[in-house]
Design a protein around this motif. Structure first.
Motif, PDB file in Angstrom:
ATOM      1  N   MET B  72      57.041  40.797 -15.879  1.00 42.88           N
ATOM      2  CA  MET B  72      56.269  40.819 -17.124  1.00 42.88           C
ATOM      3  C   MET B  72      56.838  41.815 -18.122  1.00 42.88           C
ATOM      4  SD  MET B  72      52.356  39.999 -16.430  1.00 42.88           S
ATOM      5  CE  MET B  72      51.786  38.906 -15.145  1.00 42.88           C
ATOM      6  N   ARG B  98      48.213  43.540 -21.566  1.00 46.41           N
ATOM      7  CA  ARG B  98      49.668  43.637 -21.451  1.00 46.41           C
ATOM      8  C   ARG B  98      50.081  44.979 -20.863  1.00 46.41           C
ATOM      9  NH1 ARG B  98      52.431  41.649 -26.989  1.00 46.41           N
ATOM     10  NH2 ARG B  98      51.668  39.520 -27.066  1.00 46.41           N
ATOM     11  N   PHE B 101      49.316  45.118 -17.203  1.00 43.00           N
ATOM     12  CA  PHE B 101      50.271  44.384 -16.362  1.00 43.00           C
ATOM     13  C   PHE B 101      51.674  44.982 -16.441  1.00 43.00           C
ATOM     14  CE2 PHE B 101      47.014  41.295 -15.637  1.00 43.00           C
ATOM     15  CZ  PHE B 101      47.308  40.915 -14.340  1.00 43.00           C
ATOM     16  N   THR B 105      53.548  46.057 -13.166  1.00 42.75           N
ATOM     17  CA  THR B 105      54.936  45.661 -12.959  1.00 42.75           C
ATOM     18  C   THR B 105      55.803  46.862 -12.607  1.00 42.75           C
ATOM     19  OG1 THR B 105      54.572  43.962 -14.599  1.00 42.75           O
ATOM     20  CG2 THR B 105      56.829  44.393 -13.994  1.00 42.75           C
ATOM     21  N   TYR B 141      49.060  39.032  -9.911  1.00 41.55           N
ATOM     22  CA  TYR B 141      49.906  38.196 -10.760  1.00 41.55           C
ATOM     23  C   TYR B 141      49.478  36.730 -10.645  1.00 41.55           C
ATOM     24  CZ  TYR B 141      54.003  40.724 -12.632  1.00 41.55           C
ATOM     25  OH  TYR B 141      54.857  41.477 -13.375  1.00 41.55           O
ATOM     26  N   TYR B 153      53.323  34.942 -18.660  1.00 44.07           N
ATOM     27  CA  TYR B 153      51.935  35.224 -19.012  1.00 44.07           C
ATOM     28  C   TYR B 153      51.814  35.787 -20.424  1.00 44.07           C
ATOM     29  CZ  TYR B 153      47.319  37.357 -18.615  1.00 44.07           C
ATOM     30  OH  TYR B 153      46.017  37.728 -18.826  1.00 44.07           O
TER      31      TYR B 153
END
Lengths: 230, 417
Positions: B72, B98, B101, B105, B141, B153
């Protein structure tokens, strides 16, 4: 923050810059090939600039800039490729040199970025290497040489880096087809791998859309224009 | 007398410690490396060229496959570049999602790095532990995007959809009896946010576990302390970024220095090393995982309190929802146009950089006003790091080469592109 940078650069380099502008919060400086090394060295060494890091070196090939092939009257199987919004002015063809070498610099001391652009000729394109100023230019210039065929004069080790051993051509140029020129297969008779011209046909998977202009005059596309880019 | 000459060793491309397809030509003097010449490009897929022939949105999936252990984050830089050119800002909630994530990540990436790095230099156990935690995050995820790895995504204008209210459950099967299934489902009873909250509660203890295995471990220290030292000055010259730069003592983190999305509203610290050897970089990355955990918790708290849209309501960029399309002709047209032609991005060029788990990951996007990018250049952190390989391994033993490949956190998806 970057408003002073444009002014600063103008004060320091005066006429040696071809252009200096700010767009989308990013400052771009255009320099000529002859001044490149001088300007880069000053960009690194002058305390008020202090661009101590070279983030990226890349090349843009402006061969097909602004071209589109959206105009059509019938739906075809070959699909359409590029299209531009009609409200934006269409440039007939790129008026300037074909290649631009683009350097992205970062100043950690002043926390700001700068883009340096240098346009170079299409015929035997070459540009001085900045490897003595920033060591990180080494591989970036090798990559640009491999993919675009730009010669970086003074680079100590200008070998191909991304493509296969013995590769012919510079694949990221706009006139290099997306599917390439050769394909590789194992030949049982000769008991080795052989290269042959590509056998698959280039195609576009997106269906062609019928488009008309606002005043109902119809664009007509030359049939051979469609579907050339995979 | 016999002639004494250097010996050339071909390391990889099929070598378990080469982290993929690195071919390294090593010139050896006895067991000391005199020169290292990395040959890369064996995984070159011409992502940048492919992107030139596709509408903007269709390349998001390619971005996942660049650095395939921090999916991501790659998307993040790409969608931010498009947004910059179009002059759009995603809704706040999308930005928080965002960031959350992106940090998940980062944890995923560092767990992978820690496991592989440990495995490379002889610490087998850590790998098994880190992959246990990775599995938990992969499920997050999957819950949010439908794919465990290549999520696609993040979209220009927001994220694909809102966070799910329920988590998928394990079912009884010949391999999983009722008791086992209930055990596995224990932390999946609430929403995705509850599931992640549960993870962030446990995760600091997991890091303590890894640290108890490694940090004071005599063998670990022998293999990493004083290996691959890069001075701060030199690190800047070589274009290092991320943990490689911070390990050398330069306090530089784009999340703090050039904050994007909502990082300026979050509280976290930047760990910095001292000597710039493999051990310092190890410590930096371990602390980064703790900080990421902290950021994820802050995001969860914010997201719980602030429901709202996760995508712009601009149908030139974002598709209309399915239900509207059933009765609204205009929405149907928008959907059709968006998925056949895509959208046109104004003429211009933009560079957007993010603090990727591996360093600075940037997308330089040139648009000529068409529905496809004119040129995309991906600035991968690992590329600059690997180019310094020769300098870092010179004078070290052959076994240290493996430690240095590990510490650089090399992934060939992003280096070869």
């Amino acid at each position: 923050m970057s408003e002073p940078l444009v002014k600063q650069l103008g004060d320091i380099f005066e006429d040696s810059l071809v252009a200096c502008e700010e767009a989308l919060g990013e400052v771009t400086v255009e320099v000529s090939k002859d001044d490149l090394l001088d300007i880069c060295r000053q960009l690194r060494d002058q305390d008020e600039l202090a661009f101590e890091q070279l983030i990226d070196v890349t090349v843009v090939d402006y061969l097909t800039y602004g071209q589109d092939e959206w105009a059509t009257t019938e739906a075809t199987g070959s699909g359409f490729s590029r299209g531009r919004e009609e409200s934006q002015p269409v440039r007939k063809s790129w008026q300037r040199e074909r290649f631009a070498v683009v350097y992205h610099l970062l100043s950690i001391a002043h926390n700001r970025r700068l883009r340096v652009k240098c346009f170079i000729k299409e015929n035997r394109p070459s540009i001085p290497s900045v490897i003595d100023i920033w060591a990180s230019a080494n591989w970036y210039e090798r990559e640009a040489f491999d993919l675009f065929g730009i010669l970086f004069l003074g680079h100590p080790d200008l070998r191909r880096i991304m493509t296969d051993y013995g590769f012919v051509g510079h694949p990221f140029r706009k006139d290099f087809p997306l599917i390439g020129n050769v394909e590789l297969r194992f030949d049982a008779k000769q008991n080795r791998c052989v290269y042959e011209p590509v056998s698959i046909e280039p195609r576009v998977l997106v269906p062609r859309v019928i488009r008309k202009k606002k005043d109902e005059t119809v664009y007509v596309a030359a049939p051979e224009q469609g579907g050339r880019d995979g | 007398m016999a002639e004494i000459r250097n010996y050339t060793v071909n390391f990889g491309p099929q070598h378990p410690a080469a982290h993929g397809v690195l071919r390294l030509i090593l010139e050896m003097d006895g067991e000391t490396v005199v020169r290292a010449d990395p040959h890369v490009g064996l995984l070159h897929r011409a992502t940048e060229k492919l992107a030139e022939s596709k509408p903007f949105n269709q390349s998001i999936g390619y971005m996942d496959r660049l650095d395939y252990v921090s999916m991501m984050s790659n998307e993040h830089a790409y969608v931010m570049a498009i947004e910059k050119l179009m002059g759009i800002t995603p809704p706040k909630r999308a930005q928080y999602i965002r960031v959350m994530f992106a940090e998940i990540t980062r944890i995923l990436n560092h767990l992978m790095w820690l496991g592989a790095h440990g495995l490379d230099i002889g610490a087998m156990t850590v790998f098994l532990y880190t992959f246990r935690e990775r599995e938990t995050l992969m499920d997050a995820y999957e819950a949010v995007s439908g794919a465990r790895m290549h999520a696609t995504y993040f979209r220009p204008g927001g994220v694909y959809r809102d966070l799910p209210e329920t988590m998928p459950q394990y079912k009884e099967s010949p391999f999983t009896d009722k008791k086992k299934a209930d055990e596995l489902n224990a932390n999946r009873q609430g929403s995705l946010l509850d599931y992640l909250w549960d993870f962030t509660e446990k995760f600091p203890d997991c890091i303590n576990d890894y640290e108890s295995l490694l940090t004071e471990n005599r063998i670990w220290k022998q293999r990493t302390v004083g290996v691959g030292i890069v001075q701060a000055e030199r690190a800047l010259q070589l274009g290092f970024s991320g943990p490689m730069l911070r390990g050398s003592g330069v306090e530089w983190d784009l999340r703090k220095k050039q904050p994007y999305e909502v990082y300026d509203e979050l509280e976290f610290d930047i760990p910095v090393g001292k000597t710039g050897d493999c051990y310092d970089r190890y410590l930096v990355r371990m602390e980064e995982m703790r900080q990421s955990n902290k950021i994820v918790r802050q995001c969860i708290e914010w997201l719980r309190q602030n429901p709202g849209p996760v995508m712009l309501d601009n149908h030139k960029v974002a598709p209309p929802n399915r239900e509207t399309m059933k009765h609204d002709m205009e929405a149907l047209i928008h959907h059709f146009k968006l998925f056949t032609e895509g959208y046109c991005v104004p003429e211009g060029e933009a560079y957007s950089a993010i603090e990727h788990p591996k360093g600075e990951f940037g997308i330089y996007l040139v648009s000529d006003g068409a529905n496809k990018p004119y040129r995309v250049k991906i600035r991968a952190a690992g590329f600059a790091h690997l180019s310094a390989m020769n300098e870092m391994v010179k004078g070290h033993m052959l076994a240290d080469v493996v430690a240095i490949i590990g510490t650089q956190d090399i992934v060939f998806g992003e280096i070869d592109r």
